[in-house]
Design a protein around this motif. Structure first.
Motif, PDB file in Angstrom:
ATOM      1  N   TYR A  47      -3.943   5.030   5.501  1.00 60.97           N
ATOM      2  CA  TYR A  47      -3.884   6.244   6.316  1.00 60.97           C
ATOM      3  C   TYR A  47      -3.041   7.342   5.671  1.00 60.97           C
ATOM      4  CZ  TYR A  47      -5.236   2.530   9.546  1.00 60.97           C
ATOM      5  OH  TYR A  47      -5.854   1.448  10.126  1.00 60.97           O
ATOM      6  N   GLY A  48      -2.611   7.106   4.454  1.00 59.12           N
ATOM      7  CA  GLY A  48      -1.797   8.097   3.770  1.00 59.12           C
ATOM      8  C   GLY A  48      -0.315   7.935   3.976  1.00 59.12           C
ATOM      9  N   ARG A  95       1.687  18.724   4.426  1.00 60.07           N
ATOM     10  CA  ARG A  95       0.534  17.995   4.953  1.00 60.07           C
ATOM     11  C   ARG A  95       0.881  16.543   5.304  1.00 60.07           C
ATOM     12  NH1 ARG A  95      -4.971  19.390   6.346  1.00 60.07           N
ATOM     13  NH2 ARG A  95      -5.892  17.364   6.837  1.00 60.07           N
ATOM     14  N   TYR A  96       1.702  15.902   4.472  1.00 58.75           N
ATOM     15  CA  TYR A  96       2.069  14.510   4.752  1.00 58.75           C
ATOM     16  C   TYR A  96       2.755  14.395   6.108  1.00 58.75           C
ATOM     17  CZ  TYR A  96       4.942  10.382   5.006  1.00 58.75           C
ATOM     18  OH  TYR A  96       5.556   9.249   5.461  1.00 58.75           O
ATOM     19  N   TRP A  97       3.755  15.254   6.347  1.00 53.65           N
ATOM     20  CA  TRP A  97       4.493  15.199   7.613  1.00 53.65           C
ATOM     21  C   TRP A  97       3.582  15.547   8.778  1.00 53.65           C
ATOM     22  CZ3 TRP A  97       8.953  12.841   7.286  1.00 53.65           C
ATOM     23  CH2 TRP A  97       9.647  12.878   6.089  1.00 53.65           C
ATOM     24  N   THR A 103     -10.043  16.287   2.777  1.00 52.62           N
ATOM     25  CA  THR A 103      -8.634  16.306   3.213  1.00 52.62           C
ATOM     26  C   THR A 103      -8.385  15.527   4.495  1.00 52.62           C
ATOM     27  OG1 THR A 103      -9.008  18.397   4.369  1.00 52.62           O
ATOM     28  CG2 THR A 103      -8.174  18.521   2.101  1.00 52.62           C
ATOM     29  N   GLY A 104      -9.412  15.355   5.318  1.00 54.82           N
ATOM     30  CA  GLY A 104      -9.222  14.651   6.583  1.00 54.82           C
ATOM     31  C   GLY A 104      -9.634  13.202   6.565  1.00 54.82           C
ATOM     32  N   ARG A 155      -3.757  24.353  16.670  1.00 56.98           N
ATOM     33  CA  ARG A 155      -4.142  22.969  16.438  1.00 56.98           C
ATOM     34  C   ARG A 155      -2.915  22.084  16.238  1.00 56.98           C
ATOM     35  NH1 ARG A 155      -9.232  20.650  17.132  1.00 56.98           N
ATOM     36  NH2 ARG A 155     -10.875  22.078  16.512  1.00 56.98           N
ATOM     37  N   THR A 156      -3.065  20.801  16.603  1.00 58.97           N
ATOM     38  CA  THR A 156      -1.949  19.860  16.515  1.00 58.97           C
ATOM     39  C   THR A 156      -1.361  19.805  15.112  1.00 58.97           C
ATOM     40  OG1 THR A 156      -2.978  18.526  18.242  1.00 58.97           O
ATOM     41  CG2 THR A 156      -1.238  17.482  16.955  1.00 58.97           C
ATOM     42  N   ILE A 157      -2.222  19.794  14.097  1.00 57.69           N
ATOM     43  CA  ILE A 157      -1.723  19.643  12.732  1.00 57.69           C
ATOM     44  C   ILE A 157      -0.878  20.837  12.304  1.00 57.69           C
ATOM     45  CG2 ILE A 157      -3.648  20.706  11.439  1.00 57.69           C
ATOM     46  CD1 ILE A 157      -3.451  18.112   9.625  1.00 57.69           C
ATOM     47  N   GLN A 158      -1.086  21.983  12.946  1.00 57.09           N
ATOM     48  CA  GLN A 158      -0.258  23.157  12.675  1.00 57.09           C
ATOM     49  C   GLN A 158       1.066  23.095  13.437  1.00 57.09           C
ATOM     50  OE1 GLN A 158      -0.709  25.434  10.451  1.00 57.09           O
ATOM     51  NE2 GLN A 158      -2.866  25.910  10.165  1.00 57.09           N
TER      52      GLN A 158
END
Length: 228
Positions: free
Chosen positions: A195-196, A54-56, A108-109, A40-43
């Motif tokens: 958006y964090g 998680r922030y990055w 979290t999302g 997955r992209t977030i990984q």
């Protein structure tokens, strides 16, 4: 970024995406003696080291989402990207990696979902962002910055995207003959608190003059400016 700029120029008339079912876990390749599997992209945004990053990860996900949805092609994204799904989506064991997208949206999302929601609304609202017209204004590999414009008739947008780990908080200059003199306002910034992000945004009116434009650019962020 030069590679991304070249791909961006080729998007008109094409279906484009930053992840599909193959990139989400079904592809693999070898690096020396090791077999590397897609994820997955977030990984992949943090080299498979999501814990504490998680922030990055989300910041970089927002950039690739923005590049996809603001390009000149027909965009799509794989299910779960909008809420930061992190489990691999493989054809042989997907039941073992199911995620509750509704629950991720509420937890979290939530902030990543807000960005997807707003950038989709922005694209749908303005014909210039759905047009086949896209022109790269600036690309700098060392700075990891890309700028391009989208337009239709007199309507025009400038998009600045950065994968630099440091913000250009004092401003980043973009110069190109296609930049006509005029005023712009920021209509979307992935670094907004909503958006964090850390809030490296642009308020008020910014101007382009003599083919040059300057704006604050967040780390791992994307900012969109509309001519007014």
């Amino acid at each position: 970024m030069s590679y991304v700029a070249g791909a961006l120029q080729a998007t008109p008339g094409r279906v484009i995406y930053h992840e599909s079912h193959d990139q989400a876990g079904n592809a693999s390749y070898r690096v020396g003696d090791y077999e590397v599997h897609s994820a997955r992209t977030i990984q992949t945004a943090v080299n498979w080291n999501l814990n504490g990053n998680r922030y990055w990860a989300e910041a970089r996900c927002r950039v690739v989402c923005g590049l996809t949805l603001l390009a000149a092609g027909i965009p799509m994204f794989f299910m779960g990207e909008e809420v930061g799904a992190k489990e691999p989506y493989r054809y042989n064991d997907w039941l073992d990696h199911r995620e509750d997208f509704q629950a991720l949206r509420a937890t979290t999302g939530a902030k990543l979902f807000a960005f997807y929601r707003d950038i989709i609304r922005l694209r749908r609202r303005y014909a210039a962002l759905k047009s086949p017209h896209a022109e790269v204004l600036h690309v700098h590999d060392a700075n990891r910055v890309l700028a391009f414009r989208r337009w239709l008739g007199d309507a025009e947008f400038i998009v600045l995207a950065s994968l630099n780990n440091a913000a250009f908080a004092d401003g980043y200059w973009v110069s190109h003959p296609a930049l006509r003199d005029g005023a712009f306002v920021e209509v979307l910034n992935s670094d907004a608190d909503l958006y964090g992000g850390l809030g490296v945004t642009n308020g008020g009116t910014l101007t382009s003059h003599g083919g040059a434009f300057n704006a604050r650019l967040p780390a791992n962020g994307i900012a969109v400016f509309q001519r007014v």
